[in-house]
Design a protein around this motif. Structure first.
Motif, PDB file in Angstrom:
ATOM      1  N   ILE A   5       0.853  -1.198   0.000  1.00 44.38           N
ATOM      2  CA  ILE A   5       0.000   0.000   0.000  1.00 44.38           C
ATOM      3  C   ILE A   5       0.889   1.249   0.000  1.00 44.38           C
ATOM      4  CG2 ILE A   5      -1.704   1.345   1.298  1.00 44.38           C
ATOM      5  CD1 ILE A   5      -2.876  -1.337   2.272  1.00 44.38           C
ATOM      6  N   ASP A   6       1.945   1.246   0.825  1.00 42.60           N
ATOM      7  CA  ASP A   6       2.888   2.370   0.835  1.00 42.60           C
ATOM      8  C   ASP A   6       3.477   2.584  -0.552  1.00 42.60           C
ATOM      9  OD1 ASP A   6       2.563   2.793   3.571  1.00 42.60           O
ATOM     10  OD2 ASP A   6       4.285   1.543   4.107  1.00 42.60           O
ATOM     11  N   LYS A   7       3.887   1.508  -1.189  1.00 41.74           N
ATOM     12  CA  LYS A   7       4.473   1.606  -2.530  1.00 41.74           C
ATOM     13  C   LYS A   7       3.467   2.177  -3.519  1.00 41.74           C
ATOM     14  CE  LYS A   7       7.738  -2.160  -1.810  1.00 41.74           C
ATOM     15  NZ  LYS A   7       8.128  -3.532  -2.176  1.00 41.74           N
ATOM     16  N   ASP A   8       2.218   1.721  -3.427  1.00 44.49           N
ATOM     17  CA  ASP A   8       1.173   2.252  -4.322  1.00 44.49           C
ATOM     18  C   ASP A   8       0.957   3.748  -4.078  1.00 44.49           C
ATOM     19  OD1 ASP A   8       0.798  -0.231  -5.480  1.00 44.49           O
ATOM     20  OD2 ASP A   8      -0.985  -0.718  -4.293  1.00 44.49           O
ATOM     21  N   ILE A   9       0.989   4.160  -2.825  1.00 41.19           N
ATOM     22  CA  ILE A   9       0.817   5.576  -2.493  1.00 41.19           C
ATOM     23  C   ILE A   9       1.973   6.398  -3.076  1.00 41.19           C
ATOM     24  CG2 ILE A   9       0.858   7.250  -0.583  1.00 41.19           C
ATOM     25  CD1 ILE A   9      -0.672   5.099   1.092  1.00 41.19           C
ATOM     26  N   ASP A  22     -10.614  17.663  -1.065  1.00 43.31           N
ATOM     27  CA  ASP A  22      -9.982  17.003   0.082  1.00 43.31           C
ATOM     28  C   ASP A  22      -9.157  15.828  -0.416  1.00 43.31           C
ATOM     29  OD1 ASP A  22      -9.245  15.654   2.394  1.00 43.31           O
ATOM     30  OD2 ASP A  22     -11.144  16.081   3.404  1.00 43.31           O
ATOM     31  N   ILE A  23      -7.902  16.093  -0.725  1.00 38.17           N
ATOM     32  CA  ILE A  23      -7.020  15.089  -1.316  1.00 38.17           C
ATOM     33  C   ILE A  23      -6.840  13.890  -0.398  1.00 38.17           C
ATOM     34  CG2 ILE A  23      -4.886  16.209  -0.546  1.00 38.17           C
ATOM     35  CD1 ILE A  23      -5.330  14.302  -3.829  1.00 38.17           C
ATOM     36  N   TYR A  24      -6.747  14.113   0.916  1.00 38.52           N
ATOM     37  CA  TYR A  24      -6.525  13.001   1.842  1.00 38.52           C
ATOM     38  C   TYR A  24      -7.734  12.080   1.911  1.00 38.52           C
ATOM     39  CZ  TYR A  24      -2.491  15.775   3.091  1.00 38.52           C
ATOM     40  OH  TYR A  24      -1.329  16.488   3.038  1.00 38.52           O
ATOM     41  N   GLU A  25      -8.912  12.644   1.913  1.00 37.56           N
ATOM     42  CA  GLU A  25     -10.117  11.818   1.899  1.00 37.56           C
ATOM     43  C   GLU A  25     -10.179  11.009   0.602  1.00 37.56           C
ATOM     44  OE1 GLU A  25     -14.957  12.367   1.601  1.00 37.56           O
ATOM     45  OE2 GLU A  25     -13.776  13.998   2.454  1.00 37.56           O
ATOM     46  N   ASP A  26      -9.898  11.666  -0.521  1.00 38.25           N
ATOM     47  CA  ASP A  26      -9.939  10.980  -1.813  1.00 38.25           C
ATOM     48  C   ASP A  26      -8.886   9.880  -1.903  1.00 38.25           C
ATOM     49  OD1 ASP A  26     -11.988  12.699  -2.447  1.00 38.25           O
ATOM     50  OD2 ASP A  26     -10.741  14.030  -3.656  1.00 38.25           O
ATOM     51  N   LEU A  27      -7.683  10.148  -1.394  1.00 39.26           N
ATOM     52  CA  LEU A  27      -6.633   9.127  -1.420  1.00 39.26           C
ATOM     53  C   LEU A  27      -6.976   7.943  -0.522  1.00 39.26           C
ATOM     54  CD1 LEU A  27      -3.337  11.236  -1.347  1.00 39.26           C
ATOM     55  CD2 LEU A  27      -4.169   9.810  -3.209  1.00 39.26           C
ATOM     56  N   SER A  28      -7.534   8.224   0.633  1.00 39.55           N
ATOM     57  CA  SER A  28      -7.881   7.118   1.532  1.00 39.55           C
ATOM     58  C   SER A  28      -8.923   6.211   0.878  1.00 39.55           C
ATOM     59  CB  SER A  28      -8.378   7.640   2.885  1.00 39.55           C
ATOM     60  OG  SER A  28      -9.592   8.346   2.755  1.00 39.55           O
ATOM     61  N   LYS A  29      -9.870   6.786   0.163  1.00 39.55           N
ATOM     62  CA  LYS A  29     -10.855   5.976  -0.563  1.00 39.55           C
ATOM     63  C   LYS A  29     -10.183   5.181  -1.678  1.00 39.55           C
ATOM     64  CE  LYS A  29     -14.806   8.958   0.390  1.00 39.55           C
ATOM     65  NZ  LYS A  29     -15.719   9.975  -0.144  1.00 39.55           N
ATOM     66  N   LEU A  38      -4.091   6.645   6.372  1.00 40.30           N
ATOM     67  CA  LEU A  38      -3.345   7.282   5.278  1.00 40.30           C
ATOM     68  C   LEU A  38      -2.377   8.328   5.837  1.00 40.30           C
ATOM     69  CD1 LEU A  38      -2.945   7.928   2.168  1.00 40.30           C
ATOM     70  CD2 LEU A  38      -4.597   9.759   2.585  1.00 40.30           C
ATOM     71  N   ILE A  39      -2.858   9.182   6.713  1.00 43.26           N
ATOM     72  CA  ILE A  39      -2.021  10.248   7.264  1.00 43.26           C
ATOM     73  C   ILE A  39      -0.871   9.669   8.080  1.00 43.26           C
ATOM     74  CG2 ILE A  39      -2.014  12.200   8.877  1.00 43.26           C
ATOM     75  CD1 ILE A  39      -4.827  12.891   7.673  1.00 43.26           C
ATOM     76  N   LYS A  40      -1.123   8.607   8.847  1.00 40.55           N
ATOM     77  CA  LYS A  40      -0.041   7.943   9.586  1.00 40.55           C
ATOM     78  C   LYS A  40       1.009   7.399   8.624  1.00 40.55           C
ATOM     79  CE  LYS A  40      -2.532   6.534  13.738  1.00 40.55           C
ATOM     80  NZ  LYS A  40      -3.108   5.417  14.494  1.00 40.55           N
ATOM     81  N   ARG A  41       0.553   6.791   7.533  1.00 39.94           N
ATOM     82  CA  ARG A  41       1.475   6.244   6.539  1.00 39.94           C
ATOM     83  C   ARG A  41       2.307   7.368   5.907  1.00 39.94           C
ATOM     84  NH1 ARG A  41       0.584   1.110   4.307  1.00 39.94           N
ATOM     85  NH2 ARG A  41      -1.097  -0.045   5.320  1.00 39.94           N
ATOM     86  N   LEU A  42       1.650   8.467   5.545  1.00 37.77           N
ATOM     87  CA  LEU A  42       2.365   9.581   4.921  1.00 37.77           C
ATOM     88  C   LEU A  42       3.415  10.152   5.869  1.00 37.77           C
ATOM     89  CD1 LEU A  42      -0.603  11.375   3.113  1.00 37.77           C
ATOM     90  CD2 LEU A  42       1.196   9.990   2.065  1.00 37.77           C
ATOM     91  N   LYS A  43       3.068  10.287   7.149  1.00 38.20           N
ATOM     92  CA  LYS A  43       4.027  10.799   8.133  1.00 38.20           C
ATOM     93  C   LYS A  43       5.212   9.845   8.262  1.00 38.20           C
ATOM     94  CE  LYS A  43       0.940  13.621  10.927  1.00 38.20           C
ATOM     95  NZ  LYS A  43       0.265  13.798  12.207  1.00 38.20           N
TER      96      LYS A  43
END
Length: 159
Positions: A5-9, A22-29, A38-43
């Motif tokens: 999932i990290d690699k895909d992100i 809302d990019i974060y909401e859209d990415l999480s979906k 998602l935010i934890k992964r990005l951090k």
């Protein structure tokens, strides 16, 4: 540890993505995870050095900014911080780099200035020249842009 999932992100964020409310909401979906996950992964990706930042990249030609110049400056060490602080407040300057000098090339600060036309670029340069003492400078106008792409990470990242 980086999972699939990290690699895909990482791959997704390295490409052109649509501007949304809302990019974060859209990415999480998109990745079928919670927004909090998602935010934890990005951090974590940022802290571990896999992800430098998430930021929009403006294609200045499509926005009406048709004149661009790399301006190289010979700024004394005493004035450098003050000059950089002034530059930080100018939206038309997209890049600022400090570099080592050489006998044949004494310029220690490089800026990329964008304007709707040459006059706007020159007005910014003149404004800066009025604000601080500059030993010397050169204006290098863009003639042709040769490369402005990101690497295709989907080919580089193996799952």
């Amino acid at each position: 540890m980086v999972d699939n999932i990290d690699k895909d992100i990482i791959v997704y964020l390295s490409q052109d993505i649509e501007v949304t409310k809302d990019i974060y909401e859209d990415l999480s979906k998109k990745f079928n995870i919670s927004e909090e996950n998602l935010i934890k992964r990005l951090k974590r990706l940022n802290e571990s050095g896999y992800l430098k930042r998430i930021a929009p990249v403006m294609i200045h030609q499509k926005s009406g900014y048709n004149s661009n110049a790399m301006v190289v400056w010979d700024i004394s060490k005493d004035n450098l911080k003050k000059f950089i602080d002034i530059i930080k407040g100018i939206n038309n300057i997209s890049h600022v780099y400090e570099r080592r000098t050489d006998e044949k090339w004494p310029y220690n600060l490089y800026t990329m200035i964008h304007g709707r036309n040459k006059e706007e670029v020159e007005n910014i340069i003149n404004y800066l020249l009025q604000k601080i003492e500059v030993k010397d400078f050169k204006v290098l106008y863009t003639i042709k842009e040769w490369k402005k792409t990101s690497p295709n990470l989907s080919k580089l990242i193996k799952k």
